[in-house]
Write an enzyme that holds these catalytic residues in place. Structure first.
Site, PDB file in Angstrom:
ATOM      1  N   ARG A 134      18.701  20.650  21.243  1.00  0.00           N
ATOM      2  CA  ARG A 134      18.366  21.288  19.878  1.00  0.00           C
ATOM      3  C   ARG A 134      18.024  22.916  19.859  1.00  0.00           C
ATOM      4  O   ARG A 134      17.462  23.184  20.924  1.00  0.00           O
ATOM      5  CB  ARG A 134      17.421  20.485  19.266  1.00  0.00           C
ATOM      6  CG  ARG A 134      16.944  20.897  17.762  1.00  0.00           C
ATOM      7  CD  ARG A 134      18.044  20.173  16.924  1.00  0.00           C
ATOM      8  NE  ARG A 134      17.832  20.111  15.569  1.00  0.00           N
ATOM      9  CZ  ARG A 134      18.671  20.313  14.512  1.00  0.00           C
ATOM     10  NH1 ARG A 134      19.973  20.239  14.669  1.00  0.00           N
ATOM     11  NH2 ARG A 134      18.032  20.257  13.348  1.00  0.00           N
ATOM     12  N   THR A 406      28.663  18.870  11.651  1.00  0.00           N
ATOM     13  CA  THR A 406      28.272  18.495  12.802  1.00  0.00           C
ATOM     14  C   THR A 406      29.522  17.836  13.473  1.00  0.00           C
ATOM     15  O   THR A 406      30.302  17.640  12.754  1.00  0.00           O
ATOM     16  CB  THR A 406      27.005  17.726  12.636  1.00  0.00           C
ATOM     17  OG1 THR A 406      25.967  18.315  11.802  1.00  0.00           O
ATOM     18  CG2 THR A 406      26.348  17.078  13.576  1.00  0.00           C
ATOM     19  N   THR A 424      25.904  20.321  16.839  1.00  0.00           N
ATOM     20  CA  THR A 424      25.972  20.806  15.473  1.00  0.00           C
ATOM     21  C   THR A 424      25.918  22.451  15.502  1.00  0.00           C
ATOM     22  O   THR A 424      25.210  23.093  16.281  1.00  0.00           O
ATOM     23  CB  THR A 424      24.853  20.226  14.729  1.00  0.00           C
ATOM     24  OG1 THR A 424      24.985  20.689  13.113  1.00  0.00           O
ATOM     25  CG2 THR A 424      23.593  20.487  15.279  1.00  0.00           C
ATOM     26  N   ASN A 426      25.073  23.219  12.259  1.00  0.00           N
ATOM     27  CA  ASN A 426      24.526  22.636  10.871  1.00  0.00           C
ATOM     28  C   ASN A 426      25.669  23.013   9.981  1.00  0.00           C
ATOM     29  O   ASN A 426      26.323  22.004   9.843  1.00  0.00           O
ATOM     30  CB  ASN A 426      23.247  23.541  10.612  1.00  0.00           C
ATOM     31  CG  ASN A 426      22.586  23.086   9.343  1.00  0.00           C
ATOM     32  OD1 ASN A 426      22.706  21.865   9.292  1.00  0.00           O
ATOM     33  ND2 ASN A 426      21.969  23.934   8.595  1.00  0.00           N
ATOM     34  N   SER A 477      16.075  16.880  12.967  1.00  0.00           N
ATOM     35  CA  SER A 477      17.592  16.586  12.833  1.00  0.00           C
ATOM     36  C   SER A 477      17.692  15.498  12.321  1.00  0.00           C
ATOM     37  O   SER A 477      16.830  14.473  12.373  1.00  0.00           O
ATOM     38  CB  SER A 477      18.133  16.968  14.304  1.00  0.00           C
ATOM     39  OG  SER A 477      19.509  16.423  14.097  1.00  0.00           O
ATOM     40  N   SER A 478      18.997  15.142  11.719  1.00  0.00           N
ATOM     41  CA  SER A 478      19.381  13.767  11.443  1.00  0.00           C
ATOM     42  C   SER A 478      20.294  13.189  12.351  1.00  0.00           C
ATOM     43  O   SER A 478      20.556  12.007  12.026  1.00  0.00           O
ATOM     44  CB  SER A 478      20.118  13.869   9.913  1.00  0.00           C
ATOM     45  OG  SER A 478      19.072  14.244   9.083  1.00  0.00           O
ATOM     46  N   GLY A 498      27.400  14.770   9.471  1.00  0.00           N
ATOM     47  CA  GLY A 498      27.378  14.439   7.833  1.00  0.00           C
ATOM     48  C   GLY A 498      25.784  14.753   7.474  1.00  0.00           C
ATOM     49  O   GLY A 498      25.446  14.234   6.584  1.00  0.00           O
ATOM     50  N   GLY A 499      24.808  16.015   8.197  1.00  0.00           N
ATOM     51  CA  GLY A 499      23.776  16.081   7.825  1.00  0.00           C
ATOM     52  C   GLY A 499      22.849  14.857   7.521  1.00  0.00           C
ATOM     53  O   GLY A 499      22.752  13.965   8.224  1.00  0.00           O
TER      54      GLY A 499
HETATM   55  N1  GLY Z   1      22.133  20.237  11.081  1.00  0.00           N
HETATM   56  C1  GLY Z   1      22.059  18.680  10.893  1.00  0.00           C
HETATM   57  C2  GLY Z   1      21.172  18.026  11.659  1.00  0.00           C
HETATM   58  O1  GLY Z   1      20.844  18.447  12.813  1.00  0.00           O
HETATM   59  O2  GLY Z   1      20.741  16.994  11.380  1.00  0.00           O
END
Ligand code: GLY
Length: 594
Positions: A134, A406, A424, A426, A477-478, A498-499
Site C-alpha cells: 500500500r 482499482t 490501485t 485509487n 483500503s477496501s 470498486g472502492g
Molecule cells: N483506493 C481504493 C482502496 O484502496 O480501497
C-alpha cells in the site's frame, strides 16, 4: 534433494576442517565462508526466452475451463502474458507479477507502477501470505494538509494533481513477492517492456476511457503525456517510450531502478513542478511488508483475506458472520428478504469501518473485538426483518476500550499455488498526473485517508482518528483479495475493484456461491447492491430486479440506482481439479488458461 541449510552446514564444516589442515589465513577463510553463505542464500531463478504474444490481434474471453493454470485479469493481453509465464515453468506468483507489470502498460487507468496493492496467496505447501504494498503518506504529510484556514476540506486537493499522491508501493511489492517465484524478474518484466516500447492496440473501451480524461490530463500535467490526443479510437496503437525506459531501469537495477537514480529523480522533479511533497527520502525508505493474513472459518470454509491497512478482510469476516445463523439460503438469491439482510449487515460493518479501522501500525485497531461472536451478535440485536434500519440510529458498535478504479487478478497454477492480487491508483488514472519522462500515472491514494473526521472522501466514505493522515502511515483500503479453502485446499480465488463497493461485492459473490449454490458466472454477472452506512442509501446496479427494488423501498430504504458495481474475477477449483475461471463482463476483463 538436500536442503539449502543442510548443504550450508556441510560446506561450513568442510571449510573449517580445511582451514585447520591447511592453516588457512583468516581473510581467505572469511571470504570462502561469505561465498558459501551467499551461494546458499541467493534464490536460484530461471531465465527463459522472451514471450511473444500479438498485441494487435487479440480476443476477449470471459470464461475458460482448464487444468494446468489460469489467470483472470482486467485486460486480455495481461491475462495471456500471465498464462504464457505459467507455460514457461513459472508458478502463480511469477504469473501474478508478469500480469501486474503488463497491466501497468495496457491498463493505465488502474494497472500501475505509481500506485500500490495487496497480495493474498496460498502456496502449494500450505503457507499463507499477505503482502502489503500500500502507498504511504509522505514524511511531510500533515493531518490537516487538505483543509483551508477555516478547517474545511478543499475539494479535489486529495484527488487530483501532485499533492494527492502517496509514496508508491507497487514496485517494492513486486520484488517482495518475487521471493516466492521461480523465474527471473528479467523474464517477468520483458513482455511489459516490449508492449510499452512497440505498442499495443487499444480496445474500444480503453479508447473511450482515454477520451474521457483529456481535459483532466491537460489540467494536471505541465508536460503533456503520451495519453493526450485529440481523439483516441479502437485499434489505435499506444506506444509508451518513457514507460518502457522506466521498466528497463527496473529490469536492470531492480527496486533501485524505481526508488533511486533516474526514475526517482524524475518523480521528484515532477513533484516540484506541481507542488507535491514526496521527497527522495520517502522513495528510498519505502518498504513492502508481509503481514499475518486475516483468516476465519465460515461453515467449514477457511476464508483467507487481507488484514489492516485493508478493511477488506475484517469487513468480510464481520459480514459473513452476521449472516451465518440467519439461514439465508432459504431466503433465495436477490429476494427482498436476502438483500435486506445483507444490506443491514453491510451498514453495520461500514459503521465500524468509519470509527475503528486504519493502519494498525499507527492506531490500535480493535480487530479481535470487532469480529468476536458476542460483539457481532450484539450488532444484529436491532436488525428487524422487513424493516429498513437507519444509519442515524445504527452507530458504530460500542466496544470495550482496547470512479472507482482499482484492478484485481486471480491466478492459480497446476502445483496448487493460488494468488489473489488487487492493486490501485485509487481513482481512474489516479491523480491524473503522469511523471514526465517516466511515463506512469501517480496515485491519488491520499484521498483514502480521512482528510477531516466526518467529511466523505471520493467514495462517500467517512472516517475518524483511526484513519487520520500521519507521515509514513498507510491509508485505509477496501481492497479485498480473497482465497477460500475447502478441506484445506484452494476452492475459490477472487476479488474486485470498486472502492468501498469492493468488500460488499466480494461478500455477495461468496454468499451467492457458498449459500445460494450459484454458478460462478451468475455470481459474477448478476447485478449487485451496496450499503456503506453513510450515506444512508441502498445502491442498486442497473439490471437489479425492479420488483425487489420496489419491495425494499416499501421497507423504508432510500434506493439509488447506479452504474456498474465491481469487476469481479473468480477462479473456482472443481472437485476434479479443473479450474473454472470467469472474468467479469462489466469491462474488457479476460480469463485465460491452459
Ligand atoms: N483506493 C481504493 C482502496 O484502496 O480501497
Amino acid at each position: 534433494m538436500t536442503s539449502k541449510p543442510v548443504l550450508l552446514i556441510k560446506f561450513l564444516l568442510l571449510i573449517s576442517v580445511a582451514s585447520v589442515i591447511l592453516n588457512m589465513k583468516r581473510r581467505v577463510l572469511a571470504l570462502l565462508l561469505s561465498i558459501a553463505w551467499l551461494a546458499c542464500k541467493a534464490p536460484k531463478k530461471t531465465s527463459v526466452e522472451s514471450i511473444t504474444i500479438d498485441p494487435y490481434q487479440f480476443n476477449i474471453q470471459k470464461k475458460i475451463l482448464c487444468e494446468n493454470g489460469a489467470v483472470v485479469s482486467a485486460h486480455p493481453l495481461a491475462s495471456k502474458i500471465g498464462v504464457e509465464i505459467l507455460k514457461k515453468g513459472g508458478n502463480a506468483i511469477d504469473a501474478a507479477i508478469a500480469t501486474q507489470l503488463a497491466l501497468a502498460v495496457v491498463y493505465p487507468q488502474a494497472g500501475n507502477l505509481g500506485g500500490g496493492g495487496f497480495m493474498v496467496a496460498r502456496l502449494a505447501n500450505g503457507k499463507l501470505l499477505a503482502l502489503d504494498y500500500r502507498e504511504i503518506a509522505p514524511l511531510h504529510a500533515d493531518r490537516d494538509m487538505y483543509l483551508d484556514e477555516k478547517g474545511n476540506v478543499q475539494p479535489g486537493k486529495s484527488v487530483n494533481g501532485h499533492l494527492a499522491s502517496g509514496v508508491p508501493g507497487t514496485v517494492a511489492g513486486l520484488f517482495a513477492s518475487s521471493k516466492y517465484g521461480k523465474l527471473s524478474f528479467k523474464t517477468l518484466i520483458q513482455p511489459a517492456i516490449n508492449m510499452a516500447e512497440k505498442g499495443f492496440a487499444l480496445t474500444e473501451r480503453e479508447a473511450q476511457s482515454l477520451n474521457n480524461i483529456q481535459n483532466e490530463l491537460r489540467t494536471y500535467n505541465k508536460v503533456m503525456p503520451v495519453f493526450v490526443k485529440e481523439t483516441w479510437k479502437a485499434g489505435d496503437t499506444l506506444i509508451q517510450t518513457d514507460l518502457a525506459n522506466t521498466l528497463k531501469r527496473i529490469r536492470d537495477l531492480g527496486e533501485k531502478g524505481f526508488y533511486e537514480g533516474e526514475t526517482a529523480r524524475l518523480m521528484i522533479e515532477e513533484m516540484q513542478r506541481g507542488g507535491g511533497i514526496i521527497t527522495p527520502q520517502d522513495l528510498k525508505d519505502y518498504q513492502a511488508k508481509y503481514r499475518e493474513p486475516h483468516v476465519f472459518d465460515y461453515k467449514g470454509y477457511e476464508i483467507v483475506g487481507m488484514p489492516m491497512p485493508s478493511s477488506g478482510g475484517l469487513l468480510l469476516h464481520q459480514m459473513m458472520k452476521m449472516i451465518e445463523d440467519k439461514n439465508i439460503a432459504t431466503m433465495g438469491f436477490e429476494t427482498p428478504a436476502s438483500v435486506q439482510l445483507m444490506a443491514e449487515v453491510e451498514r453495520r460493518a461500514f459503521a465500524d469501518r468509519a470509527e475503528y479501522l486504519g493502519d494498525a501500525d499507527f492506531y490500535k485497531v480493535p480487530a479481535k473485538i470487532l469480529v468476536s461472536p458476542g460483539y457481532l451478535q450484539q450488532r444484529m440485536k436491532d436488525y428487524v426483518a422487513g424493516v429498513a434500519g437507519s444509519s442515524k440510529m445504527i452507530r458504530p458498535g460500542e466496544i470495550q476500550k482496547e470512479s472507482e478504479q482499482t484492478t484485481h487478478l486471480s491466478v492459480i497454477d497446476k502445483e496448487g499455488n493460488a494468488v489473489a492480487v488487487t492493486t490501485t491508483l485509487n481513482d481512474s488514472y489516479g491523480s491524473k498526473t503522469v511523471v514526465a519522462g517516466a511515463g506512469f500515472f501517480l496515485n491519488d491514494e491520499m484521498d483514502d485517508f480521512s482528510a477531516k473526521p466526518g467529511t466523505p472522501n471520493l467514495y462517500g466514505a467517512i472516517g475518524g482518528e483511526a484513519n487520520a493522515i500521519a507521515p509514513g502511515k498507510r491509508m485505509l483500503s477496501s481492497m479485498t483479495p480473497t482465497i477460500v479453502l475447502k478441506n484445506n485446499k484452494p476452492y475459490l480465488v477472487l476479488g474486485t475493484p470498486g472502492g468501498t463497493t469492493i468488500p460488499t461485492s466480494v461478500f455477495q459473490t461468496l454468499v451467492d456461491i457458498l449459500e445460494f449454490k450459484m454458478g460462478v458466472e451468475d455470481a459474477v454477472y448478476k447485478p449487485k447492491f451496496h450499503h456503506q452506512w453513510l450515506p444512508d442509501t441502498l445502491d442498486i446496479e442497473y439490471g437489479f430486479p425492479e420488483n425487489v427494488g420496489t419491495a425494499l423501498q416499501q421497507m423504508g430504504y432510500a434506493i439509488r440506482q447506479r452504474g456498474e458495481i465491481g469487476r469481479t474475477e473468480v477462479i473456482k477449483i472443481l472437485p476434479d481439479g479443473k479450474f473454472e475461471s470467469v472474468a467479469d463482463n462489466r469491462g474488457d476483463d479476460d480469463a485465460e488458461g491452459w
